[in-house]
Design an enzyme around this catalytic site. Structure first.
Site, PDB file in Angstrom:
ATOM      1  N   ASN A   1       0.825  -1.205   0.000  1.00  0.00           N
ATOM      2  CA  ASN A   1       0.000   0.000   0.000  1.00  0.00           C
ATOM      3  C   ASN A   1       0.861   1.257   0.000  1.00  0.00           C
ATOM      4  O   ASN A   1       1.958   1.278   0.561  1.00  0.00           O
ATOM      5  CB  ASN A   1      -0.935   0.010   1.213  1.00  0.00           C
ATOM      6  CG  ASN A   1      -1.948  -1.122   1.131  1.00  0.00           C
ATOM      7  OD1 ASN A   1      -2.100  -1.728   0.080  1.00  0.00           O
ATOM      8  ND2 ASN A   1      -2.614  -1.397   2.220  1.00  0.00           N
ATOM      9  N   VAL A   2       0.306   2.298  -0.612  1.00  0.00           N
ATOM     10  CA  VAL A   2       1.028   3.562  -0.716  1.00  0.00           C
ATOM     11  C   VAL A   2       0.314   4.647   0.095  1.00  0.00           C
ATOM     12  O   VAL A   2       0.613   5.825  -0.029  1.00  0.00           O
ATOM     13  CB  VAL A   2       1.163   3.992  -2.199  1.00  0.00           C
ATOM     14  CG1 VAL A   2       1.993   2.977  -2.973  1.00  0.00           C
ATOM     15  CG2 VAL A   2      -0.208   4.164  -2.872  1.00  0.00           C
ATOM     16  N   ASP A   3      -0.658   4.213   0.935  1.00  0.00           N
ATOM     17  CA  ASP A   3      -1.505   5.189   1.621  1.00  0.00           C
ATOM     18  C   ASP A   3      -0.985   5.648   2.987  1.00  0.00           C
ATOM     19  O   ASP A   3      -1.551   6.548   3.605  1.00  0.00           O
ATOM     20  CB  ASP A   3      -2.939   4.643   1.769  1.00  0.00           C
ATOM     21  CG  ASP A   3      -3.003   3.291   2.480  1.00  0.00           C
ATOM     22  OD1 ASP A   3      -2.170   3.037   3.370  1.00  0.00           O
ATOM     23  OD2 ASP A   3      -3.911   2.487   2.156  1.00  0.00           O
TER      24      ASP A   3
ATOM     25  N   HIS B   1       6.030  -0.697  -2.411  1.00  0.00           N
ATOM     26  CA  HIS B   1       5.627   0.044  -3.609  1.00  0.00           C
ATOM     27  C   HIS B   1       5.717   1.558  -3.417  1.00  0.00           C
ATOM     28  O   HIS B   1       5.060   2.316  -4.125  1.00  0.00           O
ATOM     29  CB  HIS B   1       4.215  -0.370  -4.041  1.00  0.00           C
ATOM     30  CG  HIS B   1       4.156  -1.793  -4.531  1.00  0.00           C
ATOM     31  ND1 HIS B   1       2.978  -2.467  -4.753  1.00  0.00           N
ATOM     32  CD2 HIS B   1       5.147  -2.669  -4.850  1.00  0.00           C
ATOM     33  CE1 HIS B   1       3.247  -3.703  -5.178  1.00  0.00           C
ATOM     34  NE2 HIS B   1       4.550  -3.850  -5.243  1.00  0.00           N
TER      35      HIS B   1
ATOM     36  N   CYS C   1      16.415  15.147 -11.993  1.00  0.00           N
ATOM     37  CA  CYS C   1      17.583  15.150 -11.091  1.00  0.00           C
ATOM     38  C   CYS C   1      17.443  14.196  -9.911  1.00  0.00           C
ATOM     39  O   CYS C   1      18.382  14.010  -9.154  1.00  0.00           O
ATOM     40  CB  CYS C   1      17.858  16.575 -10.586  1.00  0.00           C
ATOM     41  SG  CYS C   1      16.681  17.131  -9.338  1.00  0.00           S
TER      42      CYS C   1
ATOM     43  N   CYS D   1       9.990  20.302 -10.236  1.00  0.00           N
ATOM     44  CA  CYS D   1      11.111  20.415  -9.310  1.00  0.00           C
ATOM     45  C   CYS D   1      11.752  21.799  -9.504  1.00  0.00           C
ATOM     46  O   CYS D   1      11.525  22.453 -10.527  1.00  0.00           O
ATOM     47  CB  CYS D   1      12.097  19.311  -9.674  1.00  0.00           C
ATOM     48  SG  CYS D   1      13.684  19.379  -8.845  1.00  0.00           S
TER      49      CYS D   1
ATOM     50  N   THR E   1      -4.429  -8.917   0.080  1.00  0.00           N
ATOM     51  CA  THR E   1      -3.758  -8.823  -1.215  1.00  0.00           C
ATOM     52  C   THR E   1      -4.242  -9.925  -2.147  1.00  0.00           C
ATOM     53  O   THR E   1      -4.497 -11.046  -1.710  1.00  0.00           O
ATOM     54  CB  THR E   1      -2.214  -8.867  -1.084  1.00  0.00           C
ATOM     55  OG1 THR E   1      -1.638  -8.917  -2.401  1.00  0.00           O
ATOM     56  CG2 THR E   1      -1.724 -10.059  -0.288  1.00  0.00           C
ATOM     57  N   SER E   2      -4.389  -9.555  -3.417  1.00  0.00           N
ATOM     58  CA  SER E   2      -4.839 -10.533  -4.406  1.00  0.00           C
ATOM     59  C   SER E   2      -3.707 -11.495  -4.756  1.00  0.00           C
ATOM     60  O   SER E   2      -3.922 -12.468  -5.475  1.00  0.00           O
ATOM     61  CB  SER E   2      -5.332  -9.821  -5.670  1.00  0.00           C
ATOM     62  OG  SER E   2      -4.293  -9.035  -6.203  1.00  0.00           O
TER      63      SER E   2
HETATM   64  P1  NAD Z   1      -5.588  -5.892  -5.072  1.00  0.00           P
HETATM   65  O1  NAD Z   1      -6.504  -4.754  -5.361  1.00  0.00           O
HETATM   66  O2  NAD Z   1      -5.040  -6.646  -6.187  1.00  0.00           O
HETATM   67  O3  NAD Z   1      -6.323  -6.946  -4.136  1.00  0.00           O
HETATM   68  C1  NAD Z   1      -7.042  -6.561  -2.993  1.00  0.00           C
HETATM   69  C2  NAD Z   1      -7.437  -7.823  -2.263  1.00  0.00           C
HETATM   70  O4  NAD Z   1      -8.034  -7.441  -1.052  1.00  0.00           O
HETATM   71  C3  NAD Z   1      -8.429  -8.709  -2.989  1.00  0.00           C
HETATM   72  O5  NAD Z   1      -7.958 -10.032  -3.024  1.00  0.00           O
HETATM   73  C4  NAD Z   1      -9.696  -8.600  -2.135  1.00  0.00           C
HETATM   74  O6  NAD Z   1     -10.428  -9.825  -2.101  1.00  0.00           O
HETATM   75  C5  NAD Z   1      -9.118  -8.293  -0.788  1.00  0.00           C
HETATM   76  N1  NAD Z   1      -9.994  -7.578   0.139  1.00  0.00           N
HETATM   77  C6  NAD Z   1     -11.028  -6.755  -0.125  1.00  0.00           C
HETATM   78  N2  NAD Z   1     -11.564  -6.283   1.009  1.00  0.00           N
HETATM   79  C7  NAD Z   1     -10.839  -6.820   2.023  1.00  0.00           C
HETATM   80  C8  NAD Z   1     -10.897  -6.698   3.444  1.00  0.00           C
HETATM   81  N3  NAD Z   1     -11.811  -5.925   4.057  1.00  0.00           N
HETATM   82  N4  NAD Z   1      -9.992  -7.393   4.181  1.00  0.00           N
HETATM   83  C9  NAD Z   1      -9.066  -8.185   3.587  1.00  0.00           C
HETATM   84  N5  NAD Z   1      -8.969  -8.325   2.247  1.00  0.00           N
HETATM   85  C10 NAD Z   1      -9.842  -7.648   1.478  1.00  0.00           C
HETATM   86  O7  NAD Z   1      -4.466  -5.279  -4.139  1.00  0.00           O
HETATM   87  P2  NAD Z   1      -2.921  -5.630  -4.026  1.00  0.00           P
HETATM   88  O8  NAD Z   1      -2.753  -7.097  -3.966  1.00  0.00           O
HETATM   89  O9  NAD Z   1      -2.426  -4.753  -2.957  1.00  0.00           O
HETATM   90  O10 NAD Z   1      -2.240  -5.172  -5.402  1.00  0.00           O
HETATM   91  C11 NAD Z   1      -2.639  -4.019  -6.063  1.00  0.00           C
HETATM   92  C12 NAD Z   1      -1.640  -2.897  -6.255  1.00  0.00           C
HETATM   93  O11 NAD Z   1      -2.413  -1.715  -6.129  1.00  0.00           O
HETATM   94  C13 NAD Z   1      -0.537  -2.764  -5.251  1.00  0.00           C
HETATM   95  O12 NAD Z   1       0.628  -2.541  -5.963  1.00  0.00           O
HETATM   96  C14 NAD Z   1      -0.859  -1.483  -4.439  1.00  0.00           C
HETATM   97  O13 NAD Z   1       0.293  -0.670  -4.344  1.00  0.00           O
HETATM   98  C15 NAD Z   1      -1.852  -0.742  -5.265  1.00  0.00           C
HETATM   99  N6  NAD Z   1      -2.966  -0.093  -4.510  1.00  0.00           N
HETATM  100  C16 NAD Z   1      -2.751   0.452  -3.271  1.00  0.00           C
HETATM  101  C17 NAD Z   1      -3.805   1.043  -2.580  1.00  0.00           C
HETATM  102  C18 NAD Z   1      -3.555   1.661  -1.213  1.00  0.00           C
HETATM  103  O14 NAD Z   1      -2.436   2.054  -0.931  1.00  0.00           O
HETATM  104  N7  NAD Z   1      -4.584   1.739  -0.348  1.00  0.00           N
HETATM  105  C19 NAD Z   1      -5.083   1.072  -3.140  1.00  0.00           C
HETATM  106  C20 NAD Z   1      -5.268   0.510  -4.415  1.00  0.00           C
HETATM  107  C21 NAD Z   1      -4.189  -0.079  -5.081  1.00  0.00           C
HETATM  108 ZN    ZN Z   2      14.962  18.189 -10.395  1.00  0.00          ZN
END
Ligand code: NAD
Ligand code: ZN
Length: 243
Positions: free
Chosen positions: A105-107, A122, A133, A149, A189-190
């Protein structure tokens, strides 16, 4: 087994573990109101598929569009709060001698929940870097889009887009932590984005007890010792209660 019995079983494992790690993904923040890229009707943003916006090609083609999307995400992150799942993982770090949290996650919600040993595989949206730069700055929330920048080069969010390499050393540190773990939790995570998803195999090879927490089945399900079909915000606090 009921969810509560699964939580108790994991708590028992954790009590005798001196080293543990977790891998989290976008599902972890769903209960904080942040959508995943793949979740149903909310997945589209102004008719664009986020999966095609989080790419170097999209940024090269239309940096304004990509920046507008990230600005909106950054605002959403700012108004979101860590949920009970984030808080439970922060508590696990306090209870286990060594606990490393690897997130896709990037949040920034894990850090805001109090987790300290966090590997942001990520990157994060809070910072940006210059594509000319390399200078890193706090992501400007307002002002011209795309932001620039001081050197005049374009700034980009400091995240890993699809097809890009991970931040230097991040995977190595994650690998190291997982390879030494007795327990490995895979939450929200998926498990289809590599190399993060490959950490499940690293944990198995190390003989760790591997637990998946996800309402849906994933490609990792069959590789885990236990798969808990529940939202992370419900299950992980139960584990802490049983400790
Ligand atoms: P993904 O979107 O591929 O998968 C999300 C998974 O979470 C799914 O398998 C789903 O079934 C499951 N899920 C849904 N609700 C849930 C809950 N309440 N509790 C537990 N699991 C739950 O996400 P990923 O595998 O992280 O890969 C996607 C990419 O997207 C990553 O690289 C990530 O950086 C990015 N991303 C990040 C954010 C964030 O930072 N919040 C948001 C969207 C995407
Ligand atoms: Zn720069």
């Amino acid at each position: 087994m009921t969810i509560s019995a699964q939580a108790k079983a994991l708590a028992d494992r954790i009590r005798s573990a001196s080293r543990a790690a977790a891998l989290s993904g976008a599902g972890m923040s769903v209960e904080s109101g942040l959508p995943t890229f793949r979740s149903g009707s909310r997945a589209l943003w102004r008719n664009h598929d986020p999966m095609t916006l989080a790419t170097p090609d999209a940024f090269a083609r239309d940096p304004v569009l990509v920046w507008e999307w990230y600005r909106e995400r950054l605002r959403a992150h700012g108004s979101a709060q860590p949920n009970p799942g984030h808080l439970a993982l922060a508590e696990l770090e306090r209870r286990i001698a060594t606990f490393t949290l690897i997130t896709q996650n990037v949040d920034g919600l894990h850090l805001r929940a109090g987790s300290r040993d966090v590997i942001e595989l990520h990157g994060d949206v809070r910072t940006s870097r210059c594509i000319r730069c390399g200078e890193r700055v706090e992501t400007p929330l307002a002002g011209e889009v795309p932001p620039r920048c001081a050197c005049g080069g374009l700034l980009r969010p400091n995240v890993v887009w699809f097809g890009e390499a991970l931040p230097a050393g991040a995977y190595e540190r994650a690998y190291e932590a997982v390879a030494q773990s007795h327990v490995f939790i895979v939450a929200g995570t998926s498990a289809i984005v590599f190399p993060a998803a490959g950490l499940v195999e690293v944990a198995r090879a190390a003989g760790a007890f591997v637990v998946e927490v996800n309402p849906d089945e994933t490609p990792a399900t069959s590789r885990c010792d236990v798969s808990v079909r529940a939202p992370s915000g419900e299950f992980l606090p139960l584990v802490v209660q049983h400790l």
